[in-house]
Design a protein around this motif. Structure first.
Motif, PDB file in Angstrom:
ATOM      1  N   LEU A 133       0.836  -1.206   0.000  1.00 23.13           N
ATOM      2  CA  LEU A 133       0.000   0.000   0.000  1.00 23.13           C
ATOM      3  C   LEU A 133       0.865   1.247   0.000  1.00 23.13           C
ATOM      4  N   ASP A 134       0.568   2.160  -0.917  1.00 25.59           N
ATOM      5  CA  ASP A 134       1.232   3.467  -0.940  1.00 25.59           C
ATOM      6  C   ASP A 134       0.340   4.503  -0.281  1.00 25.59           C
ATOM      7  N   VAL A 135       0.940   5.292   0.639  1.00 28.87           N
ATOM      8  CA  VAL A 135       0.215   6.388   1.286  1.00 28.87           C
ATOM      9  C   VAL A 135       0.958   7.684   0.960  1.00 28.87           C
ATOM     10  N   VAL A 151      -1.521   5.650  10.629  1.00 30.71           N
ATOM     11  CA  VAL A 151      -1.950   4.494   9.833  1.00 30.71           C
ATOM     12  C   VAL A 151      -1.891   3.214  10.664  1.00 30.71           C
ATOM     13  N   LYS A 175       6.676   9.234  -0.295  1.00 33.28           N
ATOM     14  CA  LYS A 175       5.447   8.501   0.055  1.00 33.28           C
ATOM     15  C   LYS A 175       5.800   7.366   1.019  1.00 33.28           C
ATOM     16  N   GLN A 193      -8.663   1.741   3.080  1.00 32.10           N
ATOM     17  CA  GLN A 193      -8.205   2.992   2.479  1.00 32.10           C
ATOM     18  C   GLN A 193      -9.077   4.166   2.934  1.00 32.10           C
ATOM     19  N   ILE A 196      -7.886   5.176   6.348  1.00 31.30           N
ATOM     20  CA  ILE A 196      -6.621   5.915   6.292  1.00 31.30           C
ATOM     21  C   ILE A 196      -6.855   7.343   5.806  1.00 31.30           C
ATOM     22  N   VAL A 203      -2.726  12.690   5.108  1.00 30.57           N
ATOM     23  CA  VAL A 203      -2.885  11.832   3.937  1.00 30.57           C
ATOM     24  C   VAL A 203      -3.590  12.562   2.796  1.00 30.57           C
ATOM     25  N   THR A 206      -4.269   7.236  -1.179  1.00 22.35           N
ATOM     26  CA  THR A 206      -3.669   5.906  -1.010  1.00 22.35           C
ATOM     27  C   THR A 206      -3.878   5.090  -2.278  1.00 22.35           C
TER      28      THR A 206
END
Length: 214
Positions: A133-135, A151, A175, A193, A196, A203, A206
């Motif tokens: 997962l990219d945040v 997170v 990121k 998501q 988040i 954020v 995501t």
């Protein structure tokens, strides 16, 4: 009907072959001794067996086993005249064998039932997936430690957070890339998501960049 033919008829009323559960040399031996199909009206089981073994005629020589079991039938199977029983002769078609076969079948059935019950009662392992997962933060001034802590504060049954790293994406912005394991039936990545995204001070967005079944 000869005594041995009568025994053969009785023997085949509860099984398909002279010996065992597949055609063998014992069947071939008795088949050759009979020479002709028994009268179906008088010996329906023996007649059925004879026709079945006859269908293997081209394979008689290659069938497994030996003719030993069938030789016990040799004394009178080919003759229609009654034969006196020899007390010392092995009775291939006697009740002892029938009782042993019935006991073997009972034990086999019990084992199959026990196996099926065990298999049915065994819990299947939960289906799981490994997710990358990219945040993404708002800018280069976003506190990435606070972002990650936020997170990871999300706790849910079936969710396990793993390793993380910061990955540069340009203009000094990095990121947060995280690995997590989820139980498929308990955790929805879409809902995760959304949770988040509620940390809106940190954020921006995501993305699920990879998902692989365990």
């Amino acid at each position: 009907m000869s005594a041995n033919l009568a025994k053969l008829e009785q023997h085949l009323s509860t099984r398909s072959y002279v010996e065992g559960y597949t055609p063998s040399q014992a069947d071939v031996h008795v088949f050759k001794l009979l020479g002709a199909a028994p009268d179906a009206s008088a010996s329906p089981n023996a007649a059925r067996w004879y026709t079945h073994i006859q269908s293997y005629a081209a394979e008689h020589a290659s069938l497994p086993g030996s003719s030993t079991a069938g030789e016990a039938f040799a004394a009178g199977a080919a003759s229609e005249a009654p034969a006196a029983a020899d007390d010392d002769e092995v009775d291939l078609f006697g009740s002892d064998d029938e009782e042993e076969d019935a006991e073997a079948e009972r034990i086999k059935a019990e084992r199959v039932a026990a196996y099926n019950a065990k298999k049915a009662g065994k819990a299947k392992p939960a289906a799981k997936s490994v997710v990358t997962l990219d945040v993404k933060p708002w800018d280069d001034e976003t506190d990435m430690e606070a972002l990650e802590a936020s997170v990871r504060s999300i706790e849910q049954d079936g969710l396990l957070w793993g390793a993380s790293k910061l990955v540069p994406i340009g203009y000094g912005i990095r990121k947060l890339q995280m690995t997590l394991v989820v139980e498929d039936e308990k955790v929805s990545t879409d809902e995760l998501q959304e949770k988040i995204a509620e940390f809106e001070d940190y954020v921006q967005s995501t993305d699920v960049v990879a998902m692989q079944k365990l």
